[in-house]
Design an enzyme around this catalytic site. Structure first.
Site, PDB file in Angstrom:
ATOM      1  N   HIS A 161      38.384  17.930  13.711  1.00 51.58           N
ATOM      2  CA  HIS A 161      39.472  17.750  14.703  1.00 51.58           C
ATOM      3  C   HIS A 161      40.838  17.861  14.035  1.00 51.58           C
ATOM      4  O   HIS A 161      41.808  17.272  14.516  1.00 51.58           O
ATOM      5  CB  HIS A 161      39.353  16.414  15.431  1.00 51.58           C
ATOM      6  CG  HIS A 161      37.989  16.139  15.988  1.00 51.58           C
ATOM      7  ND1 HIS A 161      37.628  16.463  17.272  1.00 51.58           N
ATOM      8  CD2 HIS A 161      36.890  15.601  15.405  1.00 51.58           C
ATOM      9  CE1 HIS A 161      36.361  16.116  17.474  1.00 51.58           C
ATOM     10  NE2 HIS A 161      35.882  15.601  16.347  1.00 51.58           N
ATOM     11  N   SER A 282      64.059  33.724   6.373  1.00 53.34           N
ATOM     12  CA  SER A 282      64.668  33.625   7.695  1.00 53.34           C
ATOM     13  C   SER A 282      66.021  34.315   7.658  1.00 53.34           C
ATOM     14  O   SER A 282      66.728  34.257   6.653  1.00 53.34           O
ATOM     15  CB  SER A 282      64.839  32.154   8.060  1.00 53.34           C
ATOM     16  OG  SER A 282      65.902  32.002   8.988  1.00 53.34           O
ATOM     17  N   LYS A 288      64.353  29.029   4.047  1.00 51.10           N
ATOM     18  CA  LYS A 288      63.001  29.237   4.577  1.00 51.10           C
ATOM     19  C   LYS A 288      62.158  30.195   3.736  1.00 51.10           C
ATOM     20  O   LYS A 288      62.638  31.170   3.190  1.00 51.10           O
ATOM     21  CB  LYS A 288      63.076  29.803   6.006  1.00 51.10           C
ATOM     22  CG  LYS A 288      63.503  28.838   7.070  1.00 51.10           C
ATOM     23  CD  LYS A 288      62.650  27.588   7.187  1.00 51.10           C
ATOM     24  CE  LYS A 288      61.251  27.847   7.715  1.00 51.10           C
ATOM     25  NZ  LYS A 288      61.225  28.197   9.134  1.00 51.10           N
ATOM     26  N   GLU A 295      50.299  34.623   9.456  1.00 54.74           N
ATOM     27  CA  GLU A 295      50.453  34.589  10.923  1.00 54.74           C
ATOM     28  C   GLU A 295      50.015  35.911  11.541  1.00 54.74           C
ATOM     29  O   GLU A 295      49.380  35.947  12.601  1.00 54.74           O
ATOM     30  CB  GLU A 295      51.910  34.287  11.289  1.00 54.74           C
ATOM     31  CG  GLU A 295      52.295  32.860  10.956  1.00 54.74           C
ATOM     32  CD  GLU A 295      53.793  32.623  11.067  1.00 54.74           C
ATOM     33  OE1 GLU A 295      54.189  31.674  11.732  1.00 54.74           O
ATOM     34  OE2 GLU A 295      54.581  33.386  10.480  1.00 54.74           O
TER      35      GLU A 295
END
Ligand code: ARG
Length: 461
Positions: A161, A282, A288, A295
């Site tokens: 979970h 970024s 960043k 992704e």
């Protein structure tokens, strides 16, 4: 080269047509922009077919030689990048190559239809692609094995979970991916074997009337066999779906790995240091470092699965035998194969270059609750009762900094007389906890080492 734009009357099938094809239909029906990719397979198939025609006495030595020379010349010009510019005027790659052959090409199509021709090209493509994808997956597995070995006995919280559950070796977690990809690799090789037969000789659908030795042609193409039924031979695209399914499962696995890398790269986890070469910045926030590669691995699975479902829907309800809908198969499978190959190779490179920093599991962590319950079971306490007792200890620990180490001896003994100090010292050590999970396939260091050895063996097969 003779110029024969396929406007209908002048197409390879133009004899019975009085009108040119409407330019809108011409554009709509054209597949050469996709199937030109099958030119190498088409030429191989035509060389084998020309040989079969010669062996059967349908064409003579000179005609066979002219076809061989012509096909080889086209193969050379296509592989050097020339020649492709002449294709856009054709409906498909089969017509284009026949046109490029000139007068010699007039003999080539005896005993063959584009229906068995395109099916053969696609078989050859799927067989090669399955084998190539299996090779790419092997590279990824090799990278995973290397990192699993490098991780040694380092611990991480194993999750259910997405909540901390029990300590496991980080190598054990990585090896779970190894075995997922091992099944993918096997499925790809299996799919390649499904494509390993020749539909040639089926003709349009009924089988050719010329005395062609189709088994000899299959052998010449290094294919293992032929079809039992000529109608099936031209209508079957199961082999493409088999490869598509193997690829879709692998894409799902990549998406799960991608998701975990995204999590691991986030600060609360910090299990992976992404190499700069596989991270993005970024445009606004200078600090960043984003896991875009992972992704995209996650996101691009949608393309592969979507293309597979799209192809299944094309095939649904199609009548036998060949119908033009089948032309849709190639674009779908090309995208599946390309997207997956790029994703697998990217993951292999990323895993190989990544630095993993497994956080370990502290002494006395609440993830050791199951160990403590198992201890009571070994003392003869029924498991359900043990579960309740350890639950009390967990409740107490959560009010005392969230560690079992913060409970006093008196507090432990008040819950159960089996919670003696020496027993607890053993139970609250995560390394001993993993060592106890020594069932085959368990996370005990010895078992994980055996698993890695099995992994090396699997890659040899
Ligand atoms: N371009 C066609 C395809 O990819 C080739 C076969 C065409 N056959 C036909 N009878 N129209 O399926």
């Amino acid at each position: 080269m003779p110029d024969r734009p396929e406007d209908g009357r002048s197409a390879i099938w133009g004899g019975r047509f009085a009108q040119p094809q409407d330019p809108r239909f011409l554009a709509y029906g054209r597949s050469v922009q996709w199937d030109a990719r099958l030119a190498p397979q088409d030429i191989r198939g035509s060389l084998a077919h020309a040989q079969a025609l010669h062996d059967a006495g349908v064409i003579d030595d000179a005609q066979a030689q002219a076809l061989r020379d012509g096909l080889e010349a086209i193969a050379r010009s296509l592989s050097s990048g020339e020649g492709l510019h002449t294709l856009p005027q054709d409906e498909d790659v089969h017509g284009a190559i026949e046109r490029l052959l000139g007068p010699a090409g007039e003999y080539l199509h005896a005993g063959r239809s584009r229906n068995d021709q395109v099916a053969l090209d696609f078989h050859l493509f799927c067989k090669e692609s399955g084998e190539q994808l299996a090779g790419a997956v092997r590279e990824l597995q090799t990278a995973i094995l290397r990192q699993a070995e490098a991780a040694g006995d380092a611990l991480v919280p194993g999750m259910t979970h997405l909540q901390e559950a029990q300590p496991v070796l980080f190598a054990h977690h990585l090896m779970a991916y190894f075995w997922m990809f091992e099944r993918d690799r096997r499925r790809m090789l299996w799919a390649a074997a499904q494509a390993d037969r020749s539909p040639l000789g089926a003709g349009a659908l009924a089988g050719t009337g010329l005395p062609l030795d189709t088994m000899a042609t299959a052998k010449r193409l290094e294919l293992a066999g032929i079809y039992e039924n000529s109608i099936d031979a031209v209508s079957d695209r199961d082999f493409a779906l088999d490869l598509g399914h193997a690829a879709a499962l692998c894409a799902l696995h990549l998406s799960r790995l991608g998701e975990e890398i995204v999590l691991w790269a986030s600060r609360p986890f910090g299990w992976i240091q992404l190499p700069d070469a596989f991270a993005s910045g970024s445009s606004m926030m200078p600090q960043k470092k984003n896991p875009d590669a992972a992704e995209l691995l996650r996101g691009r699975a949608g393309r592969v699965v979507g293309r597979l479902v799209g192809l299944m829907l094309v095939l649904k309800g199609l009548p036998l035998a060949y119908v033009r809908d089948l032309q849709e198969d190639k674009e779908a499978l090309f995208e599946i194969v390309d997207t997956l190959r790029e994703g697998v190779l990217l993951s292999a490179a990323l895993i190989d270059a990544a630095q993993f920093t497994p956080p370990g599991v502290p002494q006395g962590d609440l993830m050791l609750a199951t160990e403590i319950a198992d201890h009571l079971v070994r003392q003869g306490v029924p498991f359900r009762q043990a579960h309740r007792l350890v639950g009390q200890a967990v409740r107490l620990a959560t009010t005392q900094g969230g560690s079992f180490l913060n409970l006093s001896e008196a507090e432990w003994l008040a819950i159960s007389p089996h919670f003696t100090a020496p027993a607890l010292a053993e139970l609250l050590d995560p390394l001993r906890a993993v060592a106890r999970r020594a069932v085959p396939g368990g996370t005990a260091p010895q078992r994980v080492r055996e698993q890695i050895a099995q992994g090396h063996l699997a890659l040899q097969g």
